[in-house]
Structures are given as structure tokens and as C-alpha cells.
Design a protein around this motif. Structure first.
Motif, PDB file in Angstrom:
ATOM      1  N   GLU A 131      11.050  -6.387  -8.338  1.00 37.24           N
ATOM      2  CA  GLU A 131      11.405  -6.792  -6.977  1.00 37.24           C
ATOM      3  C   GLU A 131      11.120  -5.680  -5.985  1.00 37.24           C
ATOM      4  OE1 GLU A 131      15.377  -8.189  -6.691  1.00 37.24           O
ATOM      5  OE2 GLU A 131      15.157  -9.681  -8.284  1.00 37.24           O
ATOM      6  N   GLU A 138       5.203  -7.655  -3.382  1.00 35.30           N
ATOM      7  CA  GLU A 138       5.229  -8.306  -2.083  1.00 35.30           C
ATOM      8  C   GLU A 138       5.852  -9.697  -2.220  1.00 35.30           C
ATOM      9  OE1 GLU A 138       1.618  -7.750   0.382  1.00 35.30           O
ATOM     10  OE2 GLU A 138       0.815  -6.737  -1.384  1.00 35.30           O
ATOM     11  N   LYS A 139       6.401 -10.179  -1.125  1.00 32.06           N
ATOM     12  CA  LYS A 139       7.191 -11.408  -1.191  1.00 32.06           C
ATOM     13  C   LYS A 139       6.388 -12.615  -1.644  1.00 32.06           C
ATOM     14  CE  LYS A 139      10.753 -10.219   2.211  1.00 32.06           C
ATOM     15  NZ  LYS A 139      11.398 -10.612   3.493  1.00 32.06           N
ATOM     16  N   HIS A 140       5.121 -12.700  -1.222  1.00 32.11           N
ATOM     17  CA  HIS A 140       4.359 -13.903  -1.534  1.00 32.11           C
ATOM     18  C   HIS A 140       3.933 -13.983  -2.996  1.00 32.11           C
ATOM     19  CE1 HIS A 140       1.223 -10.912  -0.698  1.00 32.11           C
ATOM     20  NE2 HIS A 140       0.406 -11.663  -1.411  1.00 32.11           N
ATOM     21  N   LEU A 172       6.033 -12.383  -5.429  1.00 28.94           N
ATOM     22  CA  LEU A 172       7.224 -12.028  -6.198  1.00 28.94           C
ATOM     23  C   LEU A 172       7.612 -13.093  -7.216  1.00 28.94           C
ATOM     24  CD1 LEU A 172       9.567 -10.136  -6.793  1.00 28.94           C
ATOM     25  CD2 LEU A 172      10.807 -11.141  -4.865  1.00 28.94           C
ATOM     26  N   GLU A 185       7.091  -2.124   6.576  1.00 30.25           N
ATOM     27  CA  GLU A 185       7.863  -2.451   5.365  1.00 30.25           C
ATOM     28  C   GLU A 185       8.919  -1.389   5.088  1.00 30.25           C
ATOM     29  OE1 GLU A 185       6.913  -4.230   0.906  1.00 30.25           O
ATOM     30  OE2 GLU A 185       5.303  -3.427   2.158  1.00 30.25           O
TER      31      GLU A 185
END
Length: 541
Positions: A204, A208-210, A212, A293
Motif C-alpha cells: 500500500e 499508486e492508487k490506480h 493498488l 504525493e
């Protein structure tokens, strides 16, 4: 030319040391600040300078996506090692209980002999302890792992877990009696439990969020691959070689993982901003600006420190209590479905049904089904609602176990002839639907139903509860088989899956496509009123 050498020299020195030097960074800024625009527009040397401020990359990755995938694969070698520990029981216990394990030591009490070498023979009860102590050790390793990683760092905690795993395999391979094997399995279990809690937070922190969701599922994929690998090496029919091959996995993990940087989140929480920035650049690539970030990460750390809760405070909130109830309930029915007894005793189960295919080969086929379903479960988790997957998964598991139980009773009553494909097909369906729903979803929902300030502690408690249940079910499985025979044991697991369907239907909320605030409001009994659209008809002349 002299100016360019002045600009490059501090960066080259920092790369050779493997660390960021804040003093060198300030010199870079002073020496090249007045010429930054010229470097940006003319020859692009600013990108090289940015690269030289980072630790050595895995490859020359400009976007960071490939680096994140490779790093996730490396850290999940720990999950692979955990899967190997689980599958070892299936391959090794038949050798121990049949007295085929040879030791070059002298004869002693508790050994049988073939006239040349003494052999260690385990009773069914001792074999059940050998299998289940791994889960008991995992319970004691999972609960404190989160706190240890917060104080000593994510990387250090995970890196040093390779040591107890190697020690455990040495004990298992060299112990002249069953007590050494007990200790080895318990020590290895502590590392397995710590891996289950320590690996997801590291991923985590670097992902990156996309991407994860895909990277988080790597843990389950590697765990399943470890199980398959354990079944495959079981073909050697030698516990000594089994232990050597199993010990090679944590060694490979240590060698590969030592070159990865520490978690940026941990470095930032320790006030090491320059090192955190270097770690971010390592995982984001040389073309990405990480300042935004880092700013968001600082705010998250401040918020986490301000709203941090203790283990006692976890039980003071109504929403958190209901979330714990849901997570604990899912873990209960996940483990009571009998998944770990099936994985731990795969070869013995196939021997019970006297299939014509050799038990190691049947276990490998089942392991391949587990890996395939775990890999493709990511697509299902993206498109299908959590509750639907859980309901379908529990239902299919109940049908497969019930069918196998009926087949056993028919075979025991001589009403049906022995058939290879029935037990193999039903167990392959069982592990496949488990991997698609009941296996990953309870872990996935931990990130969706708990607020960030309580998530780490809630995950540690839930993981500890998971492994304690796994210990109980795995240990009592042999007792159930001795008391009521395998058929009724399978019926018990099938009935548990049916009860799990009712639990999911009445108590588990849908989390897909919903915000944390909406889920927390549902736990608190707050329901937003639906907006009504009023339609006014307009008559036209």
C-alpha cells in the motif's frame, strides 16, 4: 563543460553511496539553479540530475509502473514461502506416518528400523500437531507484527523474517524426534503470520492508487503459487530434500528484498524526508513529480498521528464494533469451511478415497486450480459485487463438499464403485470457488470497512483471529475424522458454508462502489434519504 561537471559530481557521489545527501542536494541547487531553465529546454540534463538523486533503480523505468510490479513480486516471495509451509504438511506427513523417513543417527526410542537406518514414525495425533502448530505460531506472529513494523520499519521487519523461516526448516530437517519438528513448525508459523500482516502495508505504501487493487491481490496469488510449489516438490518423497527446497525460498526472498528501499510512508513518519523522496522517485520513475504525493502523505501522517487509537479504543465505537463483527464473522466461516484441512492433508484425503491417480499428482492438479482461480479472481473483484461473490462462493463450496460427502457414504456402503474424477473434481471446484470469493474478500474488506486510523490494528487483530481459527480447525480435523469418519466431517464443513450464506445475507454490507463514510453511516444506523425527482407535465397547445 566545467559547469556541467560541477552539476553532475554531487549526484554521482550520492549514487555511489546509495543514500541521499542533503548537503549535496543543496550544492546542486545552488550550482545549477540559475541554469535550470537552460538545462530543461536544451539538453534535458535536469532529468539525469533527478535520477542521480535516487537509489539505484531495478531498471530504467520512466513511469514507475514496472518497478512497482517487480517490487511487489519480490516482497510477496514471503507469501510464496508461507504457501510452501502450508503445502509441506500434505507432502511430508504421509512419509512420517508411514515410517519412510530416514535419519543417519543411531537407533533410539521412538524409531523403527529397517536394519540399516532408523526411521521416525509419527502417530496420527502427532502428525496433526505438526500440521496445526504452524497456524498457532502464525497467531503469535501476526498480532505484534504491525507494531514491530511501525517502530523498526516495514523493510527491516519483513527482511529479518527470513531468518526464523530458515531456522525452522533446519530444525525440521535435522531433528531426531518429533519435538524438534514441533518447535520448527511453530517458529516458521510466527514468520508466516507476520508476513500476512506485514506485506500488505508495504505494498500500500509503494503502489499508486490506480494499480493498488491488482497489487494487493498479489499476496493471495503468490500464496497459492507457494502451495502449488509445495505440492510439486512433494514428488521427491524425501523430507530432507523437501526441507532444503523449502528453505531456498526465504533465502531468495532475503537476497532480492535487501536491494529494495524502505517504505516511503515509514521514512516520512520518522522525519527522513529526503530519503522518503528518494524512495518515492524509485517507485514512481524519473518522469513523475512526487512533490504533490509527498504533500498528501504528510497530511495523512499528521491525521493518523492525531486520530491514532489504541487497541482498547477499537471497541469504543459502534461502527468499529460492527466492522469487527463482520470481519470476525467472515473469518469464522472462511476457516470453518475446511479450507486449511484440505490444503494441509490433500494427499491423505485423496488416499482416503483410493483414487487411481497417485495422491501427489492429484494434489498438484488441485494446487493448479487454486493458482488459476486466485489469479483470475482480480477480474471478478473488479466487476462483481462483494456480497454476490461471497454468496455464490459459499453456495458452490457447500455443494462441492456435500457431493463429496455423499460420494464417500455411497462408496462406504458399496453402492458406488471407486471413481477418480469425483473426489478430484469436487475438491478442485471447492478450492477454485474459495479462491474467487471467500478467500480474498474478507481481507479486501478490511481496507473498505475500517477508517485509516484503526485499520492497522484491526487488521492485526483479525489476522490473529484468522490464524487461531486455522489452528483449531486443522488440529481438530483429525479428531473429527477419527470420531465420525471423513464423510460426516465433510458434511460438517458443508453445513458451515450454508450458515455462512445466511451470515453474509443478513450482516455483511456491500462495499463495492461505496465510500467509507457511507459504510460507516450504515454501521451507525444512519441512512440517507433518497432524493426524489419530481416530474412536472407541461401541456402543449
Amino acid at each position: 563543460m566545467r559547469l556541467l561537471l560541477v552539476n553532475f559530481l554531487p549526484g554521482i557521489l550520492s549514487q555511489s553511496d546509495g543514500k541521499l545527501d542533503e548537503q549535496n542536494g543543496s550544492v546542486d541547487q545552488e550550482a545549477g539553479g540559475s541554469h535550470s531553465d537552460m538545462l530543461d529546454h536544451k539538453n534535458g540534463h535536469s532529468k539525469i540530475l533527478k535520477r542521480l538523486e535516487t537509489v539505484p533503480d531495478i531498471k530504467r523505468d520512466t513511469s514507475g509502473i514496472t518497478t512497482q510490479y517487480i517490487a511487489t513480486g519480490i516482497v510477496n516471495l514471503g507469501a510464496f514461502a508461507a504457501g510452501v509451509c502450508v503445502a509441506w504438511s500434505s507432502s511430508a506427513l504421509p512419509l512420517f506416518t508411514s515410517g519412510q523417513v530416514e535419519f543417519p543417527s543411531a537407533r533410539s526410542e521412538g524409531f523403527s528400523t529397517n536394519g540399516t537406518h532408523p526411521k521416525l514414525v509419527l502417530t496420527e495425533s502427532e502428525a496433526s500437531w505438526v500440521a496445526s502448530l504452524l497456524c498457532l505460531g502464525a497467531f503469535w506472529g501476526a498480532v505484534p507484527a504491525g507494531l514491530i513494523s511501525e517502530h523498526f520499519g516495514r523493510k527491516k521487519t519483513l527482511l529479518y523474517l527470513a531468518l526464523p523461516l530458515v531456522v525452522s526448516w533446519i530444525l525440521v530437517a535435522s531433528s531426531p524426534n518429533v519435538y524438534g519438528i514441533y518447535v520448527g513448525r511453530f517458529v516458521g508459523g510466527m514468520a508466516v503470520g507476520a508476513f500476512s500482516v506485514g506485506i500488505p502495508p508495504y505494498i500500500e505504501d509503494i503502489a499508486e492508487k490506480h494499480i493498488l487493487p491488482a497489487l494487493v491481490n498479489y499476496y493471495h496469488v503468490h500464496f497459492a503459487c507457494g502451495v502449488l510449489f509445495g505440492y510439486i516438490i512433494g514428488m521427491v518423497q524425501s523430507t530432507s530434500w523437501l526441507s532444503v527446497l523449502c528453505a531456498s525460498i526465504p533465502v531468495a526472498f532475503f537476497i532480492a528484498f535487501i536491494f529494495l528501499p524502505e517504505s516511503p510512508t515509514y521514512l516520512m513518519s520518522q522525519g527522513k524526508q529526503s530519503e522518503a523522496k528518494a524512495a518515492f522517485k524509485y517507485f514512481r520513475g524519473i518522469d513523475n513529480d512526487v512533490d504533490a504525493e509527498i504533500k498528501v502523505l504528510k497530511e495523512q501522517i499528521r491525521s493518523y498521528a492525531k486520530n491514532r487509537v489504541t487497541f482498547k479504543e477499537l471497541f469504543s465505537s459502534k461502527a468499529t464494533l460492527k466492522a469487527l463483527f463482520v470481519s470476525f464473522g467472515l473469518m469464522i466461516f472462511q476457516q470453518m469451511s475446511g479450507i486449511y484441512p484440505v490444503l494441509f492433508y490433500a494427499e491423505n484425503i485423496f488416499k482416503t478415497f483410493a483414487i487411481s491417480l497417485n495422491p501427489p499428482g492429484a494434489a498438484i492438479i488441485m494446487g493448479f486450480c487454486l493458482v488459476s482461480s486466485t489469479y483470475f479472481s482480480t477480474m471478478f473483484l473488479k466487476k462483481v459485487r462483494r456480497r454476490v461473490l461471497l454468496l455464490v462462493s459459499f453456495a458452490a463450496m457447500a455443494v462441492s463438499l456435500g457431493s463429496l460427502a455423499i460420494y464417500y457414504h455411497l462408496k462406504a456402503s458399496n453402492l458406488s464403485e471407486s471413481n477418480t474424477w469425483v473426489p478430484l473434481f469436487t475438491l478442485c471446484i471447492f478450492v477454485s470457488v474459495y479462491a474467487a470469493g471467500v478467500g480474498p474478500i474478507p481481507w479486501l474488506m478490511l481496507r473498505e470497512i475500517f477508517p485509516p486510523n484503526v485499520r492497522r490494528r484491526a487488521t492485526a487483530i483479525t489476522a490473529g483471529f484468522h490464524w487461531f481459527l486455522a489452528f483449531g480447525v486443522t488440529k481438530l480435523y483429525q479428531n473429527l475424522v477419527d470420531m465420525v469418519r471423513p464423510g460426516w466431517t465433510l458434511c460438517h464443513f458443508a453445513v458451515t458454508c450454508v450458515i455462512g450464506i445466511m451470515f453474509v445475507y443478513f450482516f455483511v454490507p456491500e462495499t463495492m462502489g461505496r465510500s467509507l463514510e457511507e459504510i460507516q453511516n450504515e454501521f451507525n444506523g444512519i441512512h440517507k434519504r433518497r432524493k426524489h425527482t419530481h416530474v412536472i407535465e407541461v401541456e402543449t397547445a
